[in-house]
Write a protein that holds these residues in place. Sequence first.
Motif, PDB file in Angstrom:
ATOM      1  N   GLN A  46      17.405  -0.349  -6.762  1.00 39.16           N
ATOM      2  CA  GLN A  46      16.599   0.862  -6.714  1.00 39.16           C
ATOM      3  C   GLN A  46      15.716   0.888  -5.476  1.00 39.16           C
ATOM      4  OE1 GLN A  46      14.589   1.810 -10.394  1.00 39.16           O
ATOM      5  NE2 GLN A  46      16.272   1.029 -11.656  1.00 39.16           N
ATOM      6  N   GLN A  47      14.935   1.926  -5.388  1.00 40.04           N
ATOM      7  CA  GLN A  47      14.124   2.184  -4.203  1.00 40.04           C
ATOM      8  C   GLN A  47      12.877   1.298  -4.176  1.00 40.04           C
ATOM      9  OE1 GLN A  47      14.147   6.299  -3.703  1.00 40.04           O
ATOM     10  NE2 GLN A  47      12.435   6.409  -2.270  1.00 40.04           N
ATOM     11  N   MET A  48      12.363   1.060  -3.000  1.00 40.36           N
ATOM     12  CA  MET A  48      11.084   0.366  -2.820  1.00 40.36           C
ATOM     13  C   MET A  48       9.964   1.329  -3.244  1.00 40.36           C
ATOM     14  SD  MET A  48      10.030  -2.555  -1.210  1.00 40.36           S
ATOM     15  CE  MET A  48      10.384  -2.895   0.499  1.00 40.36           C
ATOM     16  N   GLU A  49       9.176   0.911  -4.223  1.00 42.03           N
ATOM     17  CA  GLU A  49       8.143   1.785  -4.769  1.00 42.03           C
ATOM     18  C   GLU A  49       6.749   1.220  -4.478  1.00 42.03           C
ATOM     19  OE1 GLU A  49       8.792   4.638  -6.047  1.00 42.03           O
ATOM     20  OE2 GLU A  49      10.780   4.592  -6.960  1.00 42.03           O
ATOM     21  N   PHE A  50       5.855   2.071  -4.046  1.00 42.26           N
ATOM     22  CA  PHE A  50       4.477   1.677  -3.776  1.00 42.26           C
ATOM     23  C   PHE A  50       3.740   1.389  -5.080  1.00 42.26           C
ATOM     24  CE2 PHE A  50       0.329   1.550  -2.048  1.00 42.26           C
ATOM     25  CZ  PHE A  50      -0.489   2.380  -2.789  1.00 42.26           C
ATOM     26  N   LEU A  51       2.975   0.312  -5.087  1.00 36.81           N
ATOM     27  CA  LEU A  51       2.147  -0.023  -6.243  1.00 36.81           C
ATOM     28  C   LEU A  51       0.670   0.225  -5.960  1.00 36.81           C
ATOM     29  CD1 LEU A  51       3.584  -3.410  -7.613  1.00 36.81           C
ATOM     30  CD2 LEU A  51       3.717  -1.145  -8.675  1.00 36.81           C
ATOM     31  N   VAL A  52       0.143  -0.472  -4.928  1.00 35.60           N
ATOM     32  CA  VAL A  52      -1.299  -0.481  -4.737  1.00 35.60           C
ATOM     33  C   VAL A  52      -1.643  -0.818  -3.295  1.00 35.60           C
ATOM     34  CG1 VAL A  52      -1.515  -2.925  -5.362  1.00 35.60           C
ATOM     35  CG2 VAL A  52      -3.455  -1.377  -5.758  1.00 35.60           C
ATOM     36  N   ASN A  53      -2.803  -0.284  -2.876  1.00 37.01           N
ATOM     37  CA  ASN A  53      -3.349  -0.514  -1.548  1.00 37.01           C
ATOM     38  C   ASN A  53      -4.775  -1.036  -1.739  1.00 37.01           C
ATOM     39  OD1 ASN A  53      -4.210  -0.372   1.100  1.00 37.01           O
ATOM     40  ND2 ASN A  53      -4.213   1.859   1.186  1.00 37.01           N
ATOM     41  N   PHE A  54      -5.156  -2.069  -1.002  1.00 41.32           N
ATOM     42  CA  PHE A  54      -6.420  -2.769  -1.244  1.00 41.32           C
ATOM     43  C   PHE A  54      -7.146  -2.973   0.073  1.00 41.32           C
ATOM     44  CE2 PHE A  54      -8.815  -5.493  -4.105  1.00 41.32           C
ATOM     45  CZ  PHE A  54      -9.313  -6.535  -3.340  1.00 41.32           C
ATOM     46  N   TYR A  55      -8.447  -2.692   0.075  1.00 40.49           N
ATOM     47  CA  TYR A  55      -9.243  -2.861   1.298  1.00 40.49           C
ATOM     48  C   TYR A  55     -10.673  -3.162   0.933  1.00 40.49           C
ATOM     49  CZ  TYR A  55     -12.094  -1.421   5.304  1.00 40.49           C
ATOM     50  OH  TYR A  55     -13.026  -1.380   6.311  1.00 40.49           O
ATOM     51  N   ASN A  56     -11.261  -4.083   1.637  1.00 36.52           N
ATOM     52  CA  ASN A  56     -12.681  -4.401   1.474  1.00 36.52           C
ATOM     53  C   ASN A  56     -13.031  -4.673   0.008  1.00 36.52           C
ATOM     54  OD1 ASN A  56     -15.276  -4.825   2.498  1.00 36.52           O
ATOM     55  ND2 ASN A  56     -15.865  -2.680   2.201  1.00 36.52           N
ATOM     56  N   GLY A  57     -12.152  -5.377  -0.654  1.00 33.45           N
ATOM     57  CA  GLY A  57     -12.426  -5.777  -2.023  1.00 33.45           C
ATOM     58  C   GLY A  57     -12.178  -4.715  -3.076  1.00 33.45           C
ATOM     59  N   LYS A  58     -11.583  -3.592  -2.644  1.00 33.58           N
ATOM     60  CA  LYS A  58     -11.409  -2.502  -3.614  1.00 33.58           C
ATOM     61  C   LYS A  58      -9.994  -1.931  -3.552  1.00 33.58           C
ATOM     62  CE  LYS A  58     -16.172  -1.016  -2.852  1.00 33.58           C
ATOM     63  NZ  LYS A  58     -17.033   0.032  -2.263  1.00 33.58           N
ATOM     64  N   VAL A  59      -9.535  -1.419  -4.688  1.00 32.01           N
ATOM     65  CA  VAL A  59      -8.293  -0.672  -4.721  1.00 32.01           C
ATOM     66  C   VAL A  59      -8.541   0.695  -4.091  1.00 32.01           C
ATOM     67  CG1 VAL A  59      -6.633   0.483  -6.224  1.00 32.01           C
ATOM     68  CG2 VAL A  59      -7.367  -1.853  -6.735  1.00 32.01           C
ATOM     69  N   MET A  60      -7.770   0.998  -3.027  1.00 34.08           N
ATOM     70  CA  MET A  60      -7.931   2.267  -2.328  1.00 34.08           C
ATOM     71  C   MET A  60      -7.045   3.345  -2.939  1.00 34.08           C
ATOM     72  SD  MET A  60     -10.116   1.619   0.023  1.00 34.08           S
ATOM     73  CE  MET A  60      -9.926   2.950   1.191  1.00 34.08           C
ATOM     74  N   GLU A  61      -5.852   2.933  -3.320  1.00 31.85           N
ATOM     75  CA  GLU A  61      -4.870   3.880  -3.842  1.00 31.85           C
ATOM     76  C   GLU A  61      -3.932   3.105  -4.747  1.00 31.85           C
ATOM     77  OE1 GLU A  61      -2.150   5.304  -0.903  1.00 31.85           O
ATOM     78  OE2 GLU A  61      -1.259   6.807  -2.222  1.00 31.85           O
TER      79      GLU A  61
END
Lengths: 108, 113
Positions: free
Chosen positions: B41-56
Amino acid sequence: GDQVEQSPSALSLHEGTGSALRCNFTTTMRAVQWFRKNSRGSLINLFYLASGTKENGRLKSAFDSKERYSTLHIRDAQLEDSGTYFCAARNNNNAPRFGAGTKLSVKP
Amino acid sequence: GPKVLQIPSHQIIDMGQMVTLNCDPVSNHLYFYWYKQILGQQMEFLVNFYNGKVMEKSKLFKDQFSVERPDGSYFTLKIQPTALEDSAVYFCASSWGQNERLFFGHGTKLSVL
Protein backbone atom coordinates in the motif's frame (compact mmCIF):
# COMPACT_ATOMS: atom_id res chain seq x y z
CA GLY A 1 -2.89 10.18 0.00
CA ASP A 2 -5.62 11.37 -2.30
CA GLN A 3 -4.03 14.81 -2.70
CA VAL A 4 -1.28 13.31 -4.84
CA GLU A 5 -2.10 11.24 -7.92
CA GLN A 6 0.91 9.50 -9.42
CA SER A 7 1.08 7.87 -12.84
CA PRO A 8 1.73 5.45 -14.34
CA SER A 9 1.59 2.85 -11.57
CA ALA A 10 4.05 0.67 -13.49
CA LEU A 11 6.45 1.30 -16.35
CA SER A 12 8.73 -0.97 -18.34
CA LEU A 13 11.63 0.47 -20.33
CA HIS A 14 14.40 -1.01 -22.41
CA GLU A 15 17.92 0.10 -21.62
CA GLY A 16 18.78 3.34 -23.37
CA THR A 17 15.22 4.59 -23.70
CA GLY A 18 13.43 7.19 -21.61
CA SER A 19 10.09 8.22 -20.28
CA ALA A 20 8.33 10.52 -17.85
CA LEU A 21 6.60 9.97 -14.54
CA ARG A 22 3.96 12.39 -13.39
CA CYS A 23 2.29 13.55 -10.20
CA ASN A 24 -0.89 15.59 -10.31
CA PHE A 25 -2.07 17.45 -7.25
CA THR A 26 -5.63 18.15 -6.22
CA THR A 27 -4.57 21.32 -4.42
CA THR A 28 -1.82 23.91 -4.70
CA MET A 29 1.43 22.52 -3.38
CA ARG A 30 4.45 24.53 -2.25
CA ALA A 31 7.13 21.98 -2.93
CA VAL A 32 7.66 18.48 -4.23
CA GLN A 33 10.26 15.86 -3.49
CA TRP A 34 11.09 12.82 -5.64
CA PHE A 35 12.50 9.57 -4.27
CA ARG A 36 13.55 6.19 -5.55
CA LYS A 37 13.06 3.19 -3.32
CA ASN A 38 15.79 0.68 -4.00
CA SER A 39 15.68 -3.11 -3.68
CA ARG A 40 16.54 -2.87 0.02
CA GLY A 41 13.63 -0.56 0.70
CA SER A 42 15.67 2.59 1.25
CA LEU A 43 14.29 5.92 0.03
CA ILE A 44 16.90 7.70 -2.04
CA ASN A 45 16.51 11.48 -2.40
CA LEU A 46 16.41 12.50 -6.04
CA PHE A 47 15.07 16.06 -6.19
CA TYR A 48 13.50 18.75 -4.06
CA LEU A 49 11.77 21.56 -5.94
CA ALA A 50 9.82 24.60 -4.85
CA SER A 51 9.51 25.72 -8.49
CA GLY A 52 11.01 25.32 -11.95
CA THR A 53 13.22 22.47 -13.05
CA LYS A 54 16.28 20.62 -11.82
CA GLU A 55 18.53 18.20 -13.60
CA ASN A 56 20.95 15.61 -12.30
CA GLY A 57 22.63 13.34 -14.79
CA ARG A 58 19.99 11.37 -16.68
CA LEU A 59 17.18 12.62 -14.47
CA LYS A 60 15.27 15.86 -14.78
CA SER A 61 12.35 17.09 -12.73
CA ALA A 62 9.89 19.92 -13.12
CA PHE A 63 7.33 21.39 -10.76
CA ASP A 64 4.50 23.74 -11.66
CA SER A 65 2.61 24.79 -8.56
CA LYS A 66 0.00 26.80 -10.45
CA GLU A 67 -0.80 23.96 -12.86
CA ARG A 68 -0.61 21.46 -9.99
CA TYR A 69 1.80 18.87 -11.34
CA SER A 70 5.34 17.63 -11.23
CA THR A 71 7.23 15.38 -13.61
CA LEU A 72 10.32 13.21 -13.44
CA HIS A 73 12.01 12.47 -16.76
CA ILE A 74 14.42 9.60 -17.14
CA ARG A 75 16.62 9.38 -20.24
CA ASP A 76 19.02 6.64 -21.34
CA ALA A 77 17.59 4.29 -18.73
CA GLN A 78 20.01 1.82 -17.12
CA LEU A 79 19.31 -1.45 -15.32
CA GLU A 80 20.17 0.12 -11.97
CA ASP A 81 17.37 2.68 -12.43
CA SER A 82 14.85 -0.06 -11.68
CA GLY A 83 12.86 0.52 -8.53
CA THR A 84 9.79 2.32 -7.31
CA TYR A 85 9.70 6.08 -7.69
CA PHE A 86 7.67 8.28 -5.39
CA CYS A 87 6.75 11.90 -5.35
CA ALA A 88 5.80 13.61 -2.10
CA ALA A 89 4.33 17.09 -2.01
CA ARG A 90 3.45 19.57 0.70
CA ASN A 91 0.98 22.44 0.84
CA ASN A 92 1.44 25.37 3.19
CA ASN A 93 3.12 24.13 6.34
CA ASN A 94 1.82 20.57 6.30
CA ALA A 95 3.99 17.49 6.13
CA PRO A 96 4.50 15.99 2.66
CA ARG A 97 1.97 13.50 1.29
CA PHE A 98 3.09 10.69 -0.96
CA GLY A 99 1.86 9.45 -4.29
CA ALA A 100 1.22 5.74 -4.74
CA GLY A 101 4.50 5.23 -6.62
CA THR A 102 5.60 4.15 -10.08
CA LYS A 103 7.29 0.78 -10.33
CA LEU A 104 9.95 1.07 -13.02
CA SER A 105 11.49 -2.00 -14.62
CA VAL A 106 14.43 -1.48 -16.94
CA LYS A 107 15.17 -4.44 -19.16
CA PRO A 108 18.19 -5.27 -21.33
CA GLY B 1 24.64 12.38 2.47
CA PRO B 2 22.86 12.95 5.78
CA LYS B 3 21.57 9.75 7.35
CA VAL B 4 18.60 8.90 9.49
CA LEU B 5 19.05 5.68 11.46
CA GLN B 6 16.21 3.48 12.61
CA ILE B 7 16.49 0.85 15.28
CA PRO B 8 15.58 -2.00 15.12
CA SER B 9 15.13 -2.91 11.46
CA HIS B 10 12.58 -5.55 12.35
CA GLN B 11 10.47 -6.04 15.47
CA ILE B 12 8.09 -8.89 16.20
CA ILE B 13 5.67 -8.60 19.09
CA ASP B 14 2.45 -10.08 20.35
CA MET B 15 -0.79 -8.16 19.99
CA GLY B 16 -1.51 -6.05 23.06
CA GLN B 17 2.13 -5.51 23.95
CA MET B 18 3.84 -2.13 23.90
CA VAL B 19 6.46 -1.34 21.30
CA THR B 20 8.84 1.58 20.88
CA LEU B 21 10.39 2.35 17.51
CA ASN B 22 13.58 4.40 17.65
CA CYS B 23 14.86 6.96 15.20
CA ASP B 24 18.18 8.77 15.24
CA PRO B 25 17.57 11.81 13.00
CA VAL B 26 20.12 13.92 11.17
CA SER B 27 22.05 15.78 13.85
CA ASN B 28 21.07 19.39 13.16
CA HIS B 29 17.53 18.71 12.02
CA LEU B 30 14.63 20.16 13.95
CA TYR B 31 11.53 18.58 12.40
CA PHE B 32 10.70 14.91 12.73
CA TYR B 33 8.17 12.70 11.03
CA TRP B 34 6.74 9.21 11.08
CA TYR B 35 5.15 7.53 8.10
CA LYS B 36 3.50 4.11 7.87
CA GLN B 37 3.47 1.76 4.91
CA ILE B 38 1.41 -1.41 4.97
CA LEU B 39 2.73 -4.05 2.57
CA GLY B 40 1.62 -3.26 -0.96
CA GLN B 41 0.00 0.00 0.00
CA GLN B 42 0.84 3.67 -0.09
CA MET B 43 3.18 5.53 2.25
CA GLU B 44 0.88 7.28 4.72
CA PHE B 45 1.73 10.26 6.93
CA LEU B 46 1.31 9.72 10.66
CA VAL B 47 2.77 12.62 12.61
CA ASN B 48 5.04 15.65 12.49
CA PHE B 49 6.96 16.76 15.61
CA TYR B 50 8.85 19.96 16.41
CA ASN B 51 10.16 21.62 19.53
CA GLY B 52 8.73 18.94 21.76
CA LYS B 53 5.24 19.11 20.32
CA VAL B 54 3.08 17.34 17.77
CA MET B 55 2.61 19.83 14.93
CA GLU B 56 0.32 17.78 12.73
CA LYS B 57 -1.14 14.29 12.85
CA SER B 58 -3.30 12.23 10.56
CA LYS B 59 -6.33 10.10 11.37
CA LEU B 60 -3.99 7.09 11.36
CA PHE B 61 -2.25 8.46 14.45
CA LYS B 62 -4.51 6.68 16.91
CA ASP B 63 -4.80 7.38 20.63
CA GLN B 64 -2.56 4.36 21.23
CA PHE B 65 0.30 6.17 19.46
CA SER B 66 2.64 8.67 21.06
CA VAL B 67 5.87 10.37 20.04
CA GLU B 68 8.62 12.08 21.95
CA ARG B 69 12.26 13.09 21.75
CA PRO B 70 13.53 13.42 25.30
CA ASP B 71 16.63 15.62 25.63
CA GLY B 72 17.68 15.40 22.02
CA SER B 73 18.05 11.64 22.05
CA TYR B 74 16.10 9.24 19.85
CA PHE B 75 12.84 10.37 18.31
CA THR B 76 10.48 7.58 19.27
CA LEU B 77 7.11 6.24 18.23
CA LYS B 78 5.39 4.26 20.95
CA ILE B 79 2.36 2.08 20.36
CA GLN B 80 0.52 0.89 23.46
CA PRO B 81 -1.26 -1.44 23.12
CA THR B 82 -0.48 -2.79 19.68
CA ALA B 83 -3.12 -4.22 17.34
CA LEU B 84 -2.84 -6.55 14.35
CA GLU B 85 -3.45 -3.67 11.95
CA ASP B 86 -0.36 -1.93 13.25
CA SER B 87 1.77 -4.38 11.28
CA ALA B 88 3.60 -2.27 8.71
CA VAL B 89 6.93 -0.68 7.91
CA TYR B 90 7.37 2.56 9.83
CA PHE B 91 9.60 5.19 8.29
CA CYS B 92 11.16 8.02 10.25
CA ALA B 93 12.22 11.23 8.54
CA SER B 94 13.76 14.52 9.57
CA SER B 95 14.25 17.94 8.05
CA TRP B 96 16.15 21.04 9.04
CA GLY B 97 13.25 23.41 8.45
CA GLN B 98 9.50 23.14 8.11
CA ASN B 99 9.65 23.56 4.35
CA GLU B 100 12.93 21.80 3.68
CA ARG B 101 13.52 18.42 2.12
CA LEU B 102 13.00 15.29 4.19
CA PHE B 103 15.61 12.62 4.76
CA PHE B 104 14.30 9.15 5.48
CA GLY B 105 15.54 6.20 7.46
CA HIS B 106 15.44 2.65 6.10
CA GLY B 107 12.31 1.80 8.05
CA THR B 108 11.40 -0.55 10.88
CA LYS B 109 9.26 -3.51 9.93
CA LEU B 110 6.77 -4.14 12.75
CA SER B 111 5.05 -7.51 12.84
CA VAL B 112 2.21 -7.82 15.35
CA LEU B 113 1.17 -11.41 15.93
